[in-house]
Design an enzyme around this catalytic site. Structure first.
Site, PDB file in Angstrom:
ATOM      1  N   GLY A  80       0.804  -1.211   0.000  1.00 43.75           N
ATOM      2  CA  GLY A  80       0.000   0.000   0.000  1.00 43.75           C
ATOM      3  C   GLY A  80       0.839   1.264   0.000  1.00 43.75           C
ATOM      4  O   GLY A  80       0.311   2.369   0.064  1.00 43.75           O
ATOM      5  N   ASN A 106      -4.779   2.781  -2.702  1.00 41.56           N
ATOM      6  CA  ASN A 106      -5.761   2.944  -1.636  1.00 41.56           C
ATOM      7  C   ASN A 106      -6.535   1.632  -1.499  1.00 41.56           C
ATOM      8  O   ASN A 106      -7.027   1.106  -2.490  1.00 41.56           O
ATOM      9  CB  ASN A 106      -6.708   4.097  -1.976  1.00 41.56           C
ATOM     10  CG  ASN A 106      -7.550   4.521  -0.801  1.00 41.56           C
ATOM     11  OD1 ASN A 106      -8.286   3.730  -0.236  1.00 41.56           O
ATOM     12  ND2 ASN A 106      -7.458   5.797  -0.438  1.00 41.56           N
ATOM     13  N   PHE A 107      -6.624   1.120  -0.272  1.00 41.45           N
ATOM     14  CA  PHE A 107      -7.308  -0.152  -0.045  1.00 41.45           C
ATOM     15  C   PHE A 107      -8.715   0.025   0.520  1.00 41.45           C
ATOM     16  O   PHE A 107      -9.290  -0.914   1.052  1.00 41.45           O
ATOM     17  CB  PHE A 107      -6.475  -1.032   0.890  1.00 41.45           C
ATOM     18  CG  PHE A 107      -5.359  -1.745   0.186  1.00 41.45           C
ATOM     19  CD1 PHE A 107      -5.608  -2.905  -0.533  1.00 41.45           C
ATOM     20  CD2 PHE A 107      -4.077  -1.249   0.214  1.00 41.45           C
ATOM     21  CE1 PHE A 107      -4.586  -3.572  -1.192  1.00 41.45           C
ATOM     22  CE2 PHE A 107      -3.039  -1.901  -0.439  1.00 41.45           C
ATOM     23  CZ  PHE A 107      -3.298  -3.065  -1.148  1.00 41.45           C
ATOM     24  N   HIS A 136      -4.798  15.260   3.193  1.00 42.76           N
ATOM     25  CA  HIS A 136      -4.277  14.251   4.117  1.00 42.76           C
ATOM     26  C   HIS A 136      -3.662  14.920   5.339  1.00 42.76           C
ATOM     27  O   HIS A 136      -3.463  16.136   5.365  1.00 42.76           O
ATOM     28  CB  HIS A 136      -3.234  13.375   3.423  1.00 42.76           C
ATOM     29  CG  HIS A 136      -3.822  12.356   2.508  1.00 42.76           C
ATOM     30  ND1 HIS A 136      -4.146  12.643   1.192  1.00 42.76           N
ATOM     31  CD2 HIS A 136      -4.159  11.049   2.702  1.00 42.76           C
ATOM     32  CE1 HIS A 136      -4.645  11.550   0.624  1.00 42.76           C
ATOM     33  NE2 HIS A 136      -4.663  10.581   1.515  1.00 42.76           N
ATOM     34  N   LYS A 140       1.982  13.402   5.866  1.00 43.41           N
ATOM     35  CA  LYS A 140       2.086  12.634   4.622  1.00 43.41           C
ATOM     36  C   LYS A 140       3.138  13.258   3.722  1.00 43.41           C
ATOM     37  O   LYS A 140       3.136  14.464   3.481  1.00 43.41           O
ATOM     38  CB  LYS A 140       0.740  12.567   3.902  1.00 43.41           C
ATOM     39  CG  LYS A 140       0.783  11.705   2.642  1.00 43.41           C
ATOM     40  CD  LYS A 140      -0.601  11.444   2.090  1.00 43.41           C
ATOM     41  CE  LYS A 140      -0.549  10.653   0.788  1.00 43.41           C
ATOM     42  NZ  LYS A 140       0.107   9.330   0.950  1.00 43.41           N
ATOM     43  N   GLY A 146      -0.999   9.060  -3.786  1.00 45.37           N
ATOM     44  CA  GLY A 146      -1.085   7.993  -4.774  1.00 45.37           C
ATOM     45  C   GLY A 146      -2.504   7.780  -5.258  1.00 45.37           C
ATOM     46  O   GLY A 146      -2.744   7.484  -6.444  1.00 45.37           O
ATOM     47  N   THR A 147      -3.472   7.948  -4.366  1.00 46.83           N
ATOM     48  CA  THR A 147      -4.876   7.797  -4.761  1.00 46.83           C
ATOM     49  C   THR A 147      -5.286   8.880  -5.746  1.00 46.83           C
ATOM     50  O   THR A 147      -5.990   8.610  -6.726  1.00 46.83           O
ATOM     51  CB  THR A 147      -5.781   7.846  -3.521  1.00 46.83           C
ATOM     52  OG1 THR A 147      -5.378   6.818  -2.620  1.00 46.83           O
ATOM     53  CG2 THR A 147      -7.233   7.654  -3.899  1.00 46.83           C
TER      54      THR A 147
END
Length: 245
Positions: A80, A106-107, A136, A140, A146-147
């Site tokens: 991730g 993103n999970f 965020h 971060k 990344g999303t």
């Protein structure tokens, strides 16, 4: 995220934490001893029972090291981590030739649904202006997230004419043809917010996802790990997990 994954696993019947590592000494987490990250290759090789899947939410440098150790030990990888450079991306691709690897920016299942909605909406609204904003927590590192980059890819797949990403605005900066506006905000302890705005023809559509905590990402990563265990080497996508019965 490591703490969240360990905590989430303790409430599931399909996952068990065999070992955990960290680069600096920390106390046990959820009853799990946390070993030195430098010992990971030996830990993976000597684990009893054997480790099925490595779950990684660290940083690009450490992630590449951990994945290499997992590939050497024949352990599948759920990654991730985001923010990889080209050389690091190549290293992950090489590892996926040896073991099954599932990567996602993103999970969250909600983000997966958002991506599908964004692709459908972007294709149905030709000529509309598009702006992507992500927010965020203040620690971060990579920006845009990344999303957000994944959402931008989704928009560009549906609207190939949008091929210029403009990051923020300052001074005389009207929109130009082919542009997608991109905005990154860092504040407080926000787990993650992503908004895709499409506007034109006296219509405005806003598609937004907000993660209330990091628990949603841990749950998705463990769903991915349970699904990935025992599969053939290769690169897999989180959508495959969501679409499986």
């Amino acid at each position: 995220m490591g703490r969240e994954v360990i905590e989430a696993a303790s409430h599931r019947d399909d996952c068990e934490v065999a070992l955990a590592v960290n680069r600096s000494p920390v106390d046990p987490v959820g009853g799990v001893e946390v070993a030195d990250a430098g010992d990971l290759p030996d830990l993976l090789a000597g684990a009893d029972p054997a480790v099925d899947v490595l779950v990684d939410f660290t940083g690009p440098d450490s992630s590449v090291e951990y994945v290499a150790a997992a590939a050497e030990a024949g352990v599948a990888c759920v990654v991730g981590t985001t923010g990889f450079d080209d050389e690091q991306e190549a290293a992950l691709v090489d590892a996926a030739e040896a073991v099954p690897m599932l990567r996602a920016s993103n999970f969250s299942r909600g983000i997966a649904a958002l991506r599908r909605a964004v692709r459908a909406a972007a294709g149905a609204l030709p000529g509309y202006d598009v702006e992507v904003t992500e927010t965020h927590h203040n620690g971060k590192a990579d920006a845009p997230s990344g999303t957000a980059l994944t959402l931008l890819d989704d928009v560009e797949d549906a609207r190939p004419e949008l091929d210029e990403r403009v990051h923020g605005r300052e001074g005389d900066a009207p929109r130009t043809d082919g542009e997608i506006g991109v905005h990154a905000r860092r504040a407080g302890d926000i787990a993650g917010e992503h908004e895709v705005l499409m506007a034109g023809d006296e219509n405005v559509l806003e598609l937004t996802h907000r993660a209330g905590s990091r628990r949603v990402f841990a749950a998705g990563a463990l769903d991915a790990a349970a699904w990935l265990a025992g599969r053939d080497a290769g690169a897999y996508d989180f959508t495959e997990v969501l679409d499986s019965p």
